[in-house]
Design an enzyme around this catalytic site. Structure first.
Site, PDB file in Angstrom:
ATOM      1  N   GLU A 210      15.905  77.375  33.288  1.00  0.00           N
ATOM      2  CA  GLU A 210      16.295  76.045  32.815  1.00  0.00           C
ATOM      3  C   GLU A 210      16.789  75.208  33.981  1.00  0.00           C
ATOM      4  O   GLU A 210      17.522  75.698  34.856  1.00  0.00           O
ATOM      5  CB  GLU A 210      17.386  76.155  31.755  1.00  0.00           C
TER       6      GLU A 210
ATOM      7  N   GLU B 181      15.700  69.891  31.138  1.00  0.00           N
ATOM      8  CA  GLU B 181      16.545  69.052  30.297  1.00  0.00           C
ATOM      9  C   GLU B 181      16.746  67.768  31.074  1.00  0.00           C
ATOM     10  O   GLU B 181      17.605  67.677  31.949  1.00  0.00           O
ATOM     11  CB  GLU B 181      17.869  69.741  29.988  1.00  0.00           C
TER      12      GLU B 181
ATOM     13  N   HIS C 225      25.407  70.753  35.276  1.00  0.00           N
ATOM     14  CA  HIS C 225      25.769  70.693  33.863  1.00  0.00           C
ATOM     15  C   HIS C 225      26.496  69.385  33.655  1.00  0.00           C
ATOM     16  O   HIS C 225      27.689  69.281  33.948  1.00  0.00           O
ATOM     17  CB  HIS C 225      26.639  71.893  33.496  1.00  0.00           C
TER      18      HIS C 225
ATOM     19  N   SER D 218      13.350  73.976  20.381  1.00  0.00           N
ATOM     20  CA  SER D 218      14.511  74.748  20.815  1.00  0.00           C
ATOM     21  C   SER D 218      15.599  74.647  19.764  1.00  0.00           C
ATOM     22  O   SER D 218      15.783  73.604  19.136  1.00  0.00           O
ATOM     23  CB  SER D 218      15.033  74.242  22.160  1.00  0.00           C
TER      24      SER D 218
ATOM     25  N   HIS E  68      19.354  80.795  30.407  1.00  0.00           N
ATOM     26  CA  HIS E  68      19.985  79.547  29.963  1.00  0.00           C
ATOM     27  C   HIS E  68      20.882  79.018  31.080  1.00  0.00           C
ATOM     28  O   HIS E  68      21.651  79.771  31.682  1.00  0.00           O
ATOM     29  CB  HIS E  68      20.822  79.801  28.705  1.00  0.00           C
TER      30      HIS E  68
END
Length: 1431
Positions: A385, A437, A403, A787, A355
């Site tokens: 990821e 993502e 992030h 997810s 993650h």
């Protein structure tokens, strides 16, 4: 014992590394080049060493080396200059071996070896990587680990190329005093040579440092001791180890097994290996027993005494060598290799997943790195990821990974792909999943797609296989089918939309303007409503949402956290010089820095790149003004797709903005070369090319080239974090500041504006928004996956666990940590493994207990990163509940116990230690923080625990369970740990080597000596029976011994009765009511207790049907409930029935009296007739006739001409009346006469004519032919006959009414009797149920008391678990017993009800039968009746 397995752990060492080669060496931190370093690897592949003349050797554990790769050019100019002088500068990169090493994934160090030639560098680089690829060396035995440490001692020489004695002394200093170790060394001839090192004072030293040495010149120099390498052989080192650390616990075991002898015989050794060292559940063919032939081979390997070998004996030293050898591993060695079936669909495997892989620290303010992708992939991870965002500032137009909005640093997307390409299949050939993502604009998505295709090449699976299309019901391809393939997990357009846009893009080189700038609604799965998550737990933390999960509005954990007051922004379209024209012109002109238009106040991203390799022209932006004017009213941060909108340059004509707690965080100030729309908010403004780098002072990166924005490192920290309390002396966030940032953080969901080229690269890992298990089952699309955050996953697991398991049988799911884990902590992955979730993603940068559990689990099956799920988690015809506490069908529960005996080399300090043993599996199998040994103080070398066994009584699913061994010091610091799968664990006395918290091996690994017992779980009450069945001879032998002992005491065997097994007494006590397994008729026939049939009694009534007269009832007593049949005679004796019969008789008598009065009345109406002479004469003759007739009735009966006299006692004539009938010889006529009363009836023929008869004497003919007599007879006959018929009919009707009332009363009495019987049955069954409950309660209390008094249970948690298990077992048994009792009661009631219906039906039949008989009799009498008269 395990089956024979050839465990060859030694790697192949190429000659260039085995014999050593010359390299120049440098590292990142040094500024000088070490020339002519002799680099070699030992023959076992344990260590890499380099030697430089005049310096101590440097030894590096090969287990800590990540990889050897092609190096770049050195950063230091002096090193570069020296390398250019020593060789061609253009080949420096190719001649360099870049070696990375470290004890964890984050703190990685590097050094560089520069070879003389490109060929030597290439050969050595490949040789090192081949050694690293094998994982067998991580599973060597304790003897081999001693050999490894011995190799380290012999390679770690000083500048004189000898072994310092202090290294050997330090090895044993954690448990033994130095003098004792020195004495043992001297006893073995390993004392070494003494020398005094020369003092060298460098003239360049400072004045104070030189003065220190001057002051110490008068001191005596300490002598050092060293040892020649050739003297310290491995055999001597073993003797030294056994002398300093004698294995007394092994000696005690040996004495016990040998029977106080100095050797083990062959028979005893075979018995030990087959009984103690073998799992009794193993198949005897696949895992054969030890025999004499295998014992001989075993002795040749481990017994050094030749005489003992020839005699088939094993000494104590040989026994210790065997226990510490590769032939006695704790886990089956074949589990280390690839042993699972890899041809199942992809969703049938657990996949090692990461993650936020790019982060090296915390989730907020952490540092991102592209290098960590290499370590994560090299450690066995197969799903990583990538959070993709649009670059800002100088990186505008490039996708970055960070992030978003969490103040983390950035790395370039392209750099990460290069790292993935180089290491994806370095350790495992099985597929890698890239979980995107995606927050990028379409232009950057196009670049992402191109980068993937260009960098990965054939490794990228860009389209599905022809034999596995993306159709409903088609299974996913297997890992073997996907070998060395990279799969992309990203949102995808609907098929028709994707095909249309992709054709347009390939044809025209661009997309429509509307498609470029608007969010695409045609994303598969995004139009469905996702169920709201139930899982934040009330923490108020913002939940991170993956790209295939719900939007933020659908997540209550996000909604509850959005309590930050936001100020509505105002739009300032004035540029720095105040010109509105320049601001407006920026809308019509592409930006010089990559052609991107940044609109930070849109709810969804409108940033798009118009400059790429395939675009022929730039789009016209004039049509966007109306859209922008509407979007400017939106919140600037709520849906902003920029990675760092908070660091844009503030531009405002008003006073400087003041940071506000209720507003967004303060932003960095930077100048830019381009202009854009500027949004001013409370405390934050943005500019066109402001930097997007966020680096917290405490997480400064070590390397500049690993960041997308290195230029922001100093000015952003120093200037722009002061609003949060940051300063140069305070590089880390305080708790309050972290909470403040965390409260203001708002997660932005992934974009739905998907570029068709990137969409076309998604195939077998197609993420969709989860819409429910029923919807997924109906769609039956195996390539769809969803997810879930851990909170949401726990919610679904709590509500619909079996459905979740079935979902994971068909398609994949990914679980990631909740957003509240800002410290990058992990959750327990076992919870979701139990439900069959494939990708349980963890934070690899945090080596906590749960990460250790993940690394230990995926260490097996060749370290491939794929583990085949158990059978019941794959088969669609099986139903499994992960919260089940009872054994699963087809899976045998196991019993495991672990006794920790001792430890070796647990710590390098003299400190107290203790051992903790845990089990993870199903919730009912998981036992944590319960089993720990006592602390052995002051001995980190070889503590002896000798604890009682830690018992795991009942392991429901051994395939999912793992054992965790951990050693802690007295302060609670972990010293070592190891994860072992229960289904691969071997029984017996085993040595378990421990690992570090990052699952790496030590140079000298800590070892635990334990005894493991594994067998099939048997309930306590059946253990005696199982033992007797397992070894009947021993059981009978034990019985015989006891019998002989009793006979010796004078007790005769005949005086001993057979008694039940006490282990089963409790079970029998509960099950004492016998079960009836016969037919329903038999069951009912044996039920009930009857008494009187009277209605006022509440005792049991008879329960049989109305039987025929020949059928005899047979009452039987069962379950203390006697049954007698209901008899009609019993009912007739009832008071009510007797009263009814009395009333009937009275009614009948009254009717007959009434009839008699009517007859008397008719007779009185004819007085004149009796005075007639002829009639008088007839009367006189009739009297005579009656007298004679009494004498001759029997003789003349049946004659055609006869005189019949009958005394009627029935209805129609008075009592004592005689009726006489006289017939003519021809039978044509007859005359009837009656006497005995005032009038005498005479019977005549039907036509009224009479015939002369002679009664006693002849009747005159003229009387017979007299018309008057004949008329009188006819008249009287008609009147009398009519009256008789009427009387008979009235009496018949009365009988019918009475018969009906009689049977109605019988029916009523029978119903009451049946009701009483049913009531008695229910009372009896209720009493039995009450007795059963009392018995069960008593049993539960007694069993719980036994557990409470059991001294073998050491901990309260174990006692509570035993009580819980007992209660569950009793509850299940009690429920079954009550079900059986309820079924028995139901059967009894059903049968009794059926019998009652049969009885009532039979009673109705009897009524109709009696009625028919009465009617038949009446008709028969009517047919037989003759006309009568009174004369």
């Amino acid at each position: 014992m395990a089956k024979e397995f050839q465990f060859n752990w030694k790697p192949t060492i190429i000659p260039e590394l085995l014999h050593g080669s010359v390299f120049d060496r440098y590292d990142d931190e040094s500024t000088c080049l070490e020339l002519n370093a002799q680099v070699r690897i030992d023959e076992n592949g344990f260590f890499l060493r380099w030697l430089i003349e005049g310096k101590d050797a440097v030894v590096l554990d090969m287990g800590q080396i990540w990889e050897a790769r092609t190096g770049g050019l050195p950063k230091d100019g002096r090193i570069m200059f020296e390398l250019e002088q020593r060789g061609a500068s253009e080949t420096i990169a190719e001649r360099t071996i870049w070696i990375t090493h470290g004890q964890d994934l984050v703190n990685v160090q590097s050094f560089f070896l520069v070879a003389e030639s490109v060929e030597l560098a290439k050969t050595c680089r490949a040789g090192i990587n081949d050694i690293l690829k094998s994982s067998r060396i991580r599973h060597v035995c304790p003897t081999t680990q001693l050999m490894k440490y011995h190799t380290w001692l012999t390679m770690n020489v000083n500048e004189r190329r000898k072994i310092p004695i202090k290294l050997i002394i330090k090895t044993f200093s954690s448990g033994k005093p130095e003098k004792m170790v020195q004495k043992c060394l001297n006893d073995l001839g390993l004392g070494g040579d003494k020398y005094t090192p020369a003092r060298v004072i460098n003239r360049s030293m400072g004045k104070k440092f030189r003065n220190f040495y001057k002051c110490s010149r008068g001191r005596k120099r300490k002598e050092r001791e060293e040892l020649d390498v050739d003297i310290l052989t491995f055999e001597k080192f073993q003797r030294l180890y056994n002398k300093i650390c004698p294995r007394t616990e092994v000696q005690e075991l040996f004495v016990k097994l040998s029977g106080q002898k100095e050797y083990l015989t062959k028979e005893r050794l075979i018995n030990f290996l087959n009984e103690e060292q073998r799992d009794p559940r193993l198949n005897e063919i696949l895992f054969p027993f030890f025999d004499s032939q295998r014992i001989v081979a075993l002795l040749k390997k481990h017994e050094n005494d030749i005489k003992y070998q020839e005699d088939g004996k094993m000494s104590g030293d040989g026994f210790l060598r065997f226990l510490m050898s590769d032939e006695n591993p704790p886990v089956f060695l074949d589990r280390i290799e690839m042993f699972m079936d890899m041809d199942q669909p992809l969703c049938h495997y657990y996949i090692n997943s990461s993650h936020n892989t790019y982060l090296t620290g915390r989730q907020y303010g952490g540092k991102s790195s592209s290098e960590i992708y290499r370590q994560v992939l090299l450690s066995g991870c197969r799903c990583i990821e990538l959070d993709c965002w649009d670059g800002t500032g100088e990186n505008k137009g490039e996708p970055i990974i960070t992030h978003g909005k969490a103040m983390c640093t950035d790395v370039f997307f392209k750099d990460v792909l290069v790292q993935i390409r180089d290491t994806a299949f370095a350790r495992s050939d099985f597929p890698v999943v890239l979980s995107f993502e995606n927050h990028c604009s379409k232009s950057n998505q196009l670049k992402m797609a191109k980068y993937c295709m260009d960098i990965f090449g054939d490794m990228l699976l860009s389209k599905p296989f022809e034999d596995a299309p993306l159709d409903p019901g088609v299974s996913l391809p297997s890992p073997n089918r996907l070998r060395k393939k990279i799969l992309i997990k990203n949102k995808r357009l609907k098929t028709d939309i994707e095909r249309h846009q992709l054709d347009q893009f390939l044809r025209e080189g661009k997309l429509d303007e509307e498609d470029e700038l608007n969010e695409t609604p045609e994303v598969v799965g995004e139009d469905s409503v996702s169920p709201r998550s139930g899982g934040s737990g009330g923490t108020g933390a913002p939940e991170e949402v993956d790209d295939d999960t719900s939007d933020d509005d659908d997540d209550p954990s996000v909604q509850t956290s959005l309590n930050v007051m936001r100020t509505i922004p105002t739009v300032n379209t004035t540029s720095n010089n105040g010109s509105n024209r320049s601001a407006r012109s920026s809308l019509d002109t592409p930006s010089p820095s990559g052609g991107s238009l940044m609109v930070p106040d849109r709810a969804t991203s409108t940033a798009t790149s118009i400059k790429n390799a395939v675009l022929a022209r730039s789009p016209n932006f004039s049509s966007l003004r109306q859209k922008l004017s509407f979007k400017r009213r939106q919140s600037p941060l709520a849906g902003d797709q920029r990675a760092h909108p908070e660091v844009e340059q503030p531009v405002s004509s008003s006073s400087p903005a003041t940071p506000s707690i209720s507003g967004p965080p303060p932003c960095a100030t930077s100048s830019g070369s381009t202009s854009s729309i500027t949004i001013t908010t409370t405390g934050c403004s943005t500019s066109s090319s402001g930097p997007s780098k966020h680096i917290l002072g405490g997480e400064m990166p070590a390397k500049e080239n690993d960041e997308a924005h290195p230029e922001l490192k100093q000015n952003f920290i120093a200037k722009n974090l002061k609003g949060f309390g940051f300063s140069k002396k305070q590089p880390v966030l305080t708790k309050e500041e972290e909470e403040r940032i965390f409260a203001e953080y708002h997660y932005t969901g992934a974009t739905t504006n998907i570029h068709p080229l990137l969409s076309s690269l998604v195939n077998y890992t197609h993420p969709v928004k989860f819409s429910g298990f029923d919807v997924a089952e109906a769609n039956n699309l195996h390539f769809h996956m969803s997810s879930f955050s851990e909170s949401t996953g726990l919610g679904y697991l709590k509500q619909s666990a079996p459905e979740f398991v079935n979902y994971n049988k068909r398609q994949s799911s990914r679980i990631y940590p909740k957003g509240a884990r800002v410290d990058s902590s992990n959750f327990l992955p076992q919870i979701f493994w139990n439900a069959g979730c494939q990708m349980v993603s963890l934070n690899f940068q945090t080596p906590d207990v749960y990460m250790q559990l993940n690394m230990g689990k995926f260490e097996y099956n060749g370290g491939s990163g794929y583990l085949l799920k158990p059978d019941f988690l794959r088969r669609p015809d099986r139903t499994f509940d992960p919260f089940s506490e009872s054994p699963v069908d087809g899976v045998i529960a196991a019993h495991c116990s672990v006794r920790v005996i001792s430890g070796q080399f647990l710590s390098d300090r003299k400190i107290g230690t203790y051992v903790e043993v845990e089990m993870y599996g199903l919730p009912t199998d998981t036992i944590r923080k319960e089993h720990k040994t006592k602390v052995i103080p002051g001995n980190g070398l070889n503590p002896v625990y000798n604890e009682d066994p830690f018992v795991f009584r009942k392991v429901v699913l051994p395939e999912l369970a793992v054992l965790r061994f951990a050693v802690y010091d007295e302060n609670g610091k972990q010293l070592g740990q190891r994860i072992l799968p229960l289904d691969g664990l071997q029984a017996g006395y085993r040595h378990i080597s421990l690992r570090s918290d990052t699952n790496q091996s030590f140079i000298l690994s800590p070892v635990l000596f334990v005894q493991i017992v594994i067998k099939t779980y048997v309930p306590d009450e059946l253990s005696g029976l199982v033992d007797a069945l397992a070894d009947p001879r021993a059981f009978l032998s034990e019985q015989k011994k006891r019998q002989e002992a009793l006979a010796h005491m004078g007790v005769d065997d005949s005086d001993i009765p057979d008694v039940p097994n006490t282990r089963n007494m409790a079970l029998r006590h509960v099950k004492q009511p016998p079960r009836q397994n016969g037919s329903s008729a038999d069951l009912l026939a044996n039920n009930g207790q009857t008494g009187s049939a009277r209605g006022d009694q509440t005792s049991s009534m008879a329960s049989s049907t109305i039987r025929s007269p020949n059928e005899q009832p047979q009452p039987v007593a069962v379950d203390k409930f006697k049954v007698d049949p209901i008899e009609v005679d019993d009912l007739r004796r009832d008071k009510a029935f007797a009263k009814l019969l009395k009333r009937f008789q009275k009614e009948l008598d009254d009717l007959r009296k009434k009839h008699q009065k009517q007859r008397d009345s008719i007779q009185k109406q004819q007085p004149a007739r009796r005075r007639n002479s002829s009639i008088a004469w007839i009367q006189t003759n009739v009297d005579k006739l009656i007298t004679n007739n009494r004498r001759s009735t029997k003789k003349e009966k049946g004659s055609r001409r006869s005189l019949t006299a009958s005394v009627s006692s029935g209805c129609g004539s008075a009592s004592g009346t005689v009726t006489v009938s006289v017939c003519s010889p021809s039978g044509a006529s007859c005359s009837g006469y009656s006497t005995g009363g005032p009038s005498t009836p005479v019977a005549c023929n039907s036509d009224g004519t009479g015939s002369p008869a002679t009664i006693g004497s002849p009747v005159p003919q003229d009387l017979v032919n007299n018309d008057r007599v004949r008329s009188l007879v006819n008249t009287q006959t008609g009147e009398w006959s009519a009256m008789v018929r009427r009387h008979d009919e009235e009496e018949f009707e009365l009988k019918k009414v009475q018969l009906k009332e009689q049977f109605d009363l019988l029916r009523k009495l029978m119903s009451e009797a049946q009701k009483n019987q049913m009531l008695a049955l229910k009372l009896r069954l209720e009493a039995e149920g009450k007795d059963l409950k009392q018995t069960q309660t008593k049993k539960s209390m007694e069993d719980a008391k036994v557990i409470q008094l059991d001294k073998g249970i050491k901990t309260k948690a174990e006692r509570d678990r035993r009580v819980k298990e007992l209660n569950e077992k009793n509850l299940k048994m009690f429920v079954e017993e009550r079900k059986r009792l309820a079924m028995k009661a139901q059967k009894h009631e059903e049968q009794l009800t059926k019998r009652h219906l049969d009885q009532l039906e039979q009673l109705d039949k009897d009524f109709h039968k009696a009625l028919d008989a009465e009617v038949g009799n009446y008709k028969e009498e009517q047919l037989a009746a003759q006309p009568t008269s009174v004369v």
